[in-house]
Design an enzyme around this catalytic site. Sequence first.
Site, PDB file in Angstrom:
ATOM      1  N   TRP A  98       0.825  -1.210   0.000  1.00  0.00           N
ATOM      2  CA  TRP A  98       0.000   0.000   0.000  1.00  0.00           C
ATOM      3  C   TRP A  98       0.856   1.256   0.000  1.00  0.00           C
ATOM      4  O   TRP A  98       0.516   2.241  -0.674  1.00  0.00           O
ATOM      5  CB  TRP A  98      -0.966  -0.028   1.184  1.00  0.00           C
ATOM      6  CG  TRP A  98      -1.793  -1.271   1.174  1.00  0.00           C
ATOM      7  CD1 TRP A  98      -1.819  -2.266   2.106  1.00  0.00           C
ATOM      8  CD2 TRP A  98      -2.696  -1.692   0.132  1.00  0.00           C
ATOM      9  NE1 TRP A  98      -2.672  -3.271   1.716  1.00  0.00           N
ATOM     10  CE2 TRP A  98      -3.226  -2.953   0.519  1.00  0.00           C
ATOM     11  CE3 TRP A  98      -3.095  -1.138  -1.078  1.00  0.00           C
ATOM     12  CZ2 TRP A  98      -4.136  -3.646  -0.280  1.00  0.00           C
ATOM     13  CZ3 TRP A  98      -3.997  -1.832  -1.874  1.00  0.00           C
ATOM     14  CH2 TRP A  98      -4.514  -3.070  -1.467  1.00  0.00           C
ATOM     15  N   ASP A 108      -1.348   6.583   6.563  1.00  0.00           N
ATOM     16  CA  ASP A 108      -2.412   5.659   6.167  1.00  0.00           C
ATOM     17  C   ASP A 108      -2.609   4.683   7.321  1.00  0.00           C
ATOM     18  O   ASP A 108      -1.770   3.838   7.587  1.00  0.00           O
ATOM     19  CB  ASP A 108      -1.991   4.922   4.888  1.00  0.00           C
ATOM     20  CG  ASP A 108      -2.999   3.864   4.455  1.00  0.00           C
ATOM     21  OD1 ASP A 108      -4.018   3.668   5.146  1.00  0.00           O
ATOM     22  OD2 ASP A 108      -2.749   3.228   3.408  1.00  0.00           O
ATOM     23  N   LYS A 143     -11.536  -1.905   7.084  1.00  0.00           N
ATOM     24  CA  LYS A 143     -10.515  -2.692   7.760  1.00  0.00           C
ATOM     25  C   LYS A 143     -10.744  -2.819   9.257  1.00  0.00           C
ATOM     26  O   LYS A 143     -10.348  -3.796   9.868  1.00  0.00           O
ATOM     27  CB  LYS A 143      -9.128  -2.077   7.514  1.00  0.00           C
ATOM     28  CG  LYS A 143      -8.670  -2.118   6.067  1.00  0.00           C
ATOM     29  CD  LYS A 143      -8.384  -3.532   5.611  1.00  0.00           C
ATOM     30  CE  LYS A 143      -7.788  -3.553   4.229  1.00  0.00           C
ATOM     31  NZ  LYS A 143      -7.543  -4.923   3.749  1.00  0.00           N
TER      32      LYS A 143
END
Length: 354
Positions: free
Chosen positions: A100, A167, A191
């Site tokens: 990511w 993030d 998530k």
Amino acid sequence: MKKHNFSAGPCILPEEVLQKAAEAVINFNNDDLSLIEISHRSKSFVAVMEKARSLVLELLDLEGKGYKVLFLQGGASTQFLMTAYNLLHKKAAYLNTGTWSGKAIKEAKLFGELVEVASSKDQNFNYIPKDYSIPEDVDYFHCTSNNTIFGTQMKSFPQTESPLVCDMSSDIFSRRLDFSKFDLIYAGAQKNMGPAGTTLIVVKEDILGKIDRVIPSMLDYQVHIGKDSMFNTPSVFAVYVSMLTLEWLKDLGGIPFIEKVNQKKADLLYTEIDRNPLFKGVVAVEDRSVMNATFVLTNESLKDTFDTMLKDAGINGLNGHRSVGGYRASMYNALPLHSVQALVDVMQELERKS
């Protein structure tokens, strides 16, 4: 009986949240209308949005500290782009700890010079780089707090005079941090906070408006702030379920409470991984994620047997990411301790049978 859900995302949600969400789809606020058929401009939903934003600031201890909360669409993947669009003037620094962060780097390169301060790619991202330096002349520093695919987690964050962007998609609301050290946090809800469909952004307002490029309205944080996250139609259901989940967390005792529960779950599983000769963890011990435990069998011939035992025990979502294989136990906030115990029991049973 509901399965033990170790899915990496969309994630497990609290049973009471699911029940309230289901009821709202049929009849929201006893108005004889469904949540998903009312106007997002209605007083009922505006109250939901305001409550969700307020709970975020309360749980992160950011009330009155100059932060704005947004619930947008496009997932964290859009934030890879949006962060750079709004903040990158000349040069930014990135820490590369996995898939990511790599994608975030790719998008940011469209807008200016990128400095990759460190990377763990040399060992397939099985550790978190340390002792790196951040240039003083960067517009911001970006990192990924928890790496869902590889199972690593940052245990500390660097001191930097530049804005700190993170993030936090897979560990937001799971542990205590001084969130005021971060200037911008973003996280896909699916998530650890709610269903897929909305993305949380928490941004310190005074870092915005410092670049001279023209930003498309849909990608401009200031536009969304000015419209209270209502510049376009928000993901009504996803925001509502996120609000319910945040209420659930607050009622439990907030982040200090859930952090202790999450650590118990992680300790239980990692202890078994380290004890049982049939399993092996794949990341550096000091960088192990509390949210996503990754491990492999030491004897691959036992895979079919183990997979069958997992299925029989009602354990779901344990397969590792397709890019790395093995197994991954995602232990998000709503996963109960007894689900981790059920997994440990199967691991011990496999050892007895072997």
